[in-house]
Write a protein that holds these residues in place. Structure first.
Motif, PDB file in Angstrom:
ATOM      1  N   ARG A  89       0.681  -1.126   0.091  1.00  0.00           N
ATOM      2  CA  ARG A  89       0.104  -0.115   0.020  1.00  0.00           C
ATOM      3  C   ARG A  89       1.024   1.317   0.134  1.00  0.00           C
ATOM      4  NH1 ARG A  89      -3.716  -2.253  -2.239  1.00  0.00           N
ATOM      5  NH2 ARG A  89      -4.234  -4.302  -0.950  1.00  0.00           N
ATOM      6  N   GLU A  90       0.621   2.283  -0.902  1.00  0.00           N
ATOM      7  CA  GLU A  90       1.500   3.582  -1.123  1.00  0.00           C
ATOM      8  C   GLU A  90       1.286   4.196   0.307  1.00  0.00           C
ATOM      9  OE1 GLU A  90       3.681   5.902  -3.308  1.00  0.00           O
ATOM     10  OE2 GLU A  90       2.182   4.778  -4.632  1.00  0.00           O
ATOM     11  N   GLU A  91       0.293   4.312   1.107  1.00  0.00           N
ATOM     12  CA  GLU A  91       0.098   4.535   2.499  1.00  0.00           C
ATOM     13  C   GLU A  91       0.771   4.081   3.572  1.00  0.00           C
ATOM     14  OE1 GLU A  91      -3.820   2.338   1.971  1.00  0.00           O
ATOM     15  OE2 GLU A  91      -2.328   3.313   0.821  1.00  0.00           O
ATOM     16  N   MET A  92       1.071   2.854   3.225  1.00  0.00           N
ATOM     17  CA  MET A  92       1.848   2.232   4.368  1.00  0.00           C
ATOM     18  C   MET A  92       3.472   2.274   3.819  1.00  0.00           C
ATOM     19  SD  MET A  92      -0.467  -0.941   5.173  1.00  0.00           S
ATOM     20  CE  MET A  92      -2.025  -0.738   6.031  1.00  0.00           C
ATOM     21  N   ALA A  93       3.928   3.440   4.140  1.00  0.00           N
ATOM     22  CA  ALA A  93       5.544   3.815   3.619  1.00  0.00           C
ATOM     23  C   ALA A  93       6.492   3.108   4.694  1.00  0.00           C
ATOM     24  CB  ALA A  93       5.492   5.146   3.378  1.00  0.00           C
ATOM     25  N   PRO A  94       7.640   2.837   3.955  1.00  0.00           N
ATOM     26  CA  PRO A  94       9.003   2.550   4.691  1.00  0.00           C
ATOM     27  C   PRO A  94       9.042   3.299   5.987  1.00  0.00           C
ATOM     28  CG  PRO A  94       9.443   2.433   2.323  1.00  0.00           C
ATOM     29  CD  PRO A  94       7.892   2.868   2.518  1.00  0.00           C
ATOM     30  N   GLY A  95       9.159   2.611   7.199  1.00  0.00           N
ATOM     31  CA  GLY A  95       9.125   3.505   8.443  1.00  0.00           C
ATOM     32  C   GLY A  95       7.876   3.349   8.998  1.00  0.00           C
ATOM     33  N   HIS A  96       6.865   3.144   8.457  1.00  0.00           N
ATOM     34  CA  HIS A  96       5.568   2.926   9.094  1.00  0.00           C
ATOM     35  C   HIS A  96       5.437   1.535   9.972  1.00  0.00           C
ATOM     36  CE1 HIS A  96       3.434   6.148   6.775  1.00  0.00           C
ATOM     37  NE2 HIS A  96       4.611   6.709   6.872  1.00  0.00           N
ATOM     38  N   PHE A  97       4.539   1.494  10.834  1.00  0.00           N
ATOM     39  CA  PHE A  97       4.283   0.390  11.393  1.00  0.00           C
ATOM     40  C   PHE A  97       2.785  -0.069  11.132  1.00  0.00           C
ATOM     41  CE2 PHE A  97       7.356  -0.151  15.407  1.00  0.00           C
ATOM     42  CZ  PHE A  97       8.275   0.242  14.523  1.00  0.00           C
ATOM     43  N   VAL A  98       2.387  -1.385  10.934  1.00  0.00           N
ATOM     44  CA  VAL A  98       1.059  -1.898  10.893  1.00  0.00           C
ATOM     45  C   VAL A  98       0.936  -3.009  11.700  1.00  0.00           C
ATOM     46  CG1 VAL A  98      -0.422  -3.089   9.180  1.00  0.00           C
ATOM     47  CG2 VAL A  98       1.318  -1.566   8.434  1.00  0.00           C
ATOM     48  N   ILE A  99      -0.256  -2.673  12.674  1.00  0.00           N
ATOM     49  CA  ILE A  99      -0.778  -3.627  13.635  1.00  0.00           C
ATOM     50  C   ILE A  99      -1.626  -4.581  12.722  1.00  0.00           C
ATOM     51  CG2 ILE A  99      -1.960  -4.046  15.886  1.00  0.00           C
ATOM     52  CD1 ILE A  99       0.515  -2.182  15.841  1.00  0.00           C
ATOM     53  N   VAL A 100      -1.146  -5.714  12.410  1.00  0.00           N
ATOM     54  CA  VAL A 100      -1.798  -6.955  11.505  1.00  0.00           C
ATOM     55  C   VAL A 100      -3.057  -7.420  12.332  1.00  0.00           C
ATOM     56  CG1 VAL A 100      -1.375  -9.165  10.508  1.00  0.00           C
ATOM     57  CG2 VAL A 100       0.386  -7.281  10.563  1.00  0.00           C
ATOM     58  N   ASP A 101      -3.913  -7.728  11.840  1.00  0.00           N
ATOM     59  CA  ASP A 101      -5.000  -8.446  12.258  1.00  0.00           C
ATOM     60  C   ASP A 101      -5.517  -9.685  11.381  1.00  0.00           C
ATOM     61  OD1 ASP A 101      -6.402  -7.123  10.307  1.00  0.00           O
ATOM     62  OD2 ASP A 101      -7.848  -6.117  11.497  1.00  0.00           O
ATOM     63  N   GLN A 102      -5.137  -9.909  10.257  1.00  0.00           N
ATOM     64  CA  GLN A 102      -5.549 -10.996   9.538  1.00  0.00           C
ATOM     65  C   GLN A 102      -4.198 -11.460   8.676  1.00  0.00           C
ATOM     66  OE1 GLN A 102      -8.082 -12.792   9.019  1.00  0.00           O
ATOM     67  NE2 GLN A 102      -9.180 -11.515  10.579  1.00  0.00           N
ATOM     68  N   PHE A 103      -4.327 -12.774   8.370  1.00  0.00           N
ATOM     69  CA  PHE A 103      -3.046 -13.296   7.657  1.00  0.00           C
ATOM     70  C   PHE A 103      -3.514 -14.294   6.608  1.00  0.00           C
ATOM     71  CE2 PHE A 103      -1.491 -13.081  12.152  1.00  0.00           C
ATOM     72  CZ  PHE A 103      -0.474 -12.414  11.836  1.00  0.00           C
ATOM     73  N   ILE A 104      -2.679 -14.356   5.552  1.00  0.00           N
ATOM     74  CA  ILE A 104      -2.930 -15.546   4.550  1.00  0.00           C
ATOM     75  C   ILE A 104      -1.725 -16.188   4.584  1.00  0.00           C
ATOM     76  CG2 ILE A 104      -3.061 -15.834   1.902  1.00  0.00           C
ATOM     77  CD1 ILE A 104      -4.653 -13.579   1.852  1.00  0.00           C
ATOM     78  N   ASP A 105      -1.693 -17.412   4.901  1.00  0.00           N
ATOM     79  CA  ASP A 105      -0.523 -18.327   4.885  1.00  0.00           C
ATOM     80  C   ASP A 105      -0.107 -19.116   3.889  1.00  0.00           C
ATOM     81  OD1 ASP A 105       1.587 -19.887   5.895  1.00  0.00           O
ATOM     82  OD2 ASP A 105       0.347 -20.997   7.551  1.00  0.00           O
ATOM     83  N   ARG A 106       1.088 -18.467   3.136  1.00  0.00           N
ATOM     84  CA  ARG A 106       1.668 -19.449   1.885  1.00  0.00           C
ATOM     85  C   ARG A 106       2.685 -19.921   2.317  1.00  0.00           C
ATOM     86  NH1 ARG A 106      -0.353 -20.171  -2.944  1.00  0.00           N
ATOM     87  NH2 ARG A 106       1.274 -19.482  -3.911  1.00  0.00           N
TER      88      ARG A 106
END
Length: 286
Positions: A89-106
């Motif tokens: 995502r453009e808005e999730m730039a390097p240096g930003h943090f994301v609090i993940v709430d879902q996964f796709i397991d590959r």
């Protein structure tokens, strides 16, 4: 007791009172490293470097079962996973943090459960992270001055190679993933089986390979971003004790009771060897 699993760039935590590296034996193998224990603002902390000090384990060879079992044996109740990731995502730039709430397991080359033949169990992964612990991580990140995003889908790939351009476009456009990494699976699944609250703090280092202005992943750029991310991650962790209760109230989302109705094998049919290995993970019910 908070267990912190540190990813790439985060191999220790400074400022712990009574800091001691402890070896914890597990029937599931040797954990990634010794575990650093101590107190932070009055709360017990156990820190485990996921790849080991010196970064000796690849994402595939991390001993995930031994790591989660060792933390459980120490008395950990809440696990905060900190890991580097790429962004779709453009808005999730390097240096930003994301609090993940879902996964796709590959992932495909890892042991993904403590249970199996002789003691079968099925836990729900509909909501794979603990909302209460995740919210505390979000608030801690904001207080630290980090640009943080609440919620996101993490694509867990096997690695150790980064994505092809075709894969990156697939995960971003067709699967609507937000970030990509190599280590949160099967970690989150095992934490759920161990009845531990689990939160994932994904630290963005790059735009994977989809971004037309950034090209393919450059490891030198990742390392440069990791340094700043690691300092912010330490600040986030330092703020968690003030945001979390020290009481032993049940998790309102049921993380600490995930096995309540999950065990399927009849008691008389259970493999005693496997049951013995499950003493820390499922001893409450076995």
């Amino acid at each position: 007791m908070i267990g912190v699993i540190g990813g790439s760039g985060l191999y220790e935590i400074e400022g712990l009172e009574g800091a001691t590296w402890k070896r914890v034996d597990s029937p599931w193998g040797i954990p990634s490293d010794e575990i650093l224990t101590g107190r932070l603002d009055g709360m017990e902390i156990a820190f485990l470097p996921r790849h080991g000090r010196g970064h000796v384990h690849s994402p595939t060879t991390v001993p995930y079962r031994a790591n989660i079992d060792a933390l459980k044996r120490l008395g950990v109740t809440d696990v905060v996973s900190v890991s580097a990731c790429g962004s779709f995502r453009e808005e999730m730039a390097p240096g930003h943090f994301v609090i993940v709430d879902q996964f796709i397991d590959r992932t495909f080359a890892r042991e993904k459960s403590f249970f199996g033949t002789g003691c079968v169990a099925h836990v729900s992964m509909a909501h794979p992270t603990c909302a209460l612990l995740s919210e505390a991580c979000f608030e801690a990140a904001k207080a630290q001055g980090i640009t943080v995003h609440r919620g996101g889908t993490y694509l867990a790939m096997e690695g150790p190679q980064f994505s092809s351009l075709a894969e990156s476009r697939l995960y971003r456009q067709e699967w609507a993933c937000d970030v990509i990494g190599m280590t949160n699976m099967p970690e989150a699944k095992l934490a759920r089986e161990a009845e531990l609250c689990y939160a994932s703090v994904a630290m963005v280092t790059d735009y994977d390979s989809w971004h037309p202005e950034h090209g393919e992943v450059d490891i030198s750029q990742i390392i440069a971003t990791l340094k700043g991310n690691s300092e912010n991650a330490r600040g986030l962790i330092a703020r968690l004790p003030a945001l979390l209760k020290t009481t032993e109230d049940p998790c309102p989302h049921g993380c600490d009771r995930a096995l309540e109705y999950a065990l399927m094998t009849a008691p008389e049919k259970r493999d005693p060897v496997l049951v013995e290995k499950l003493d820390a993970i499922a001893g409450r019910l076995l």
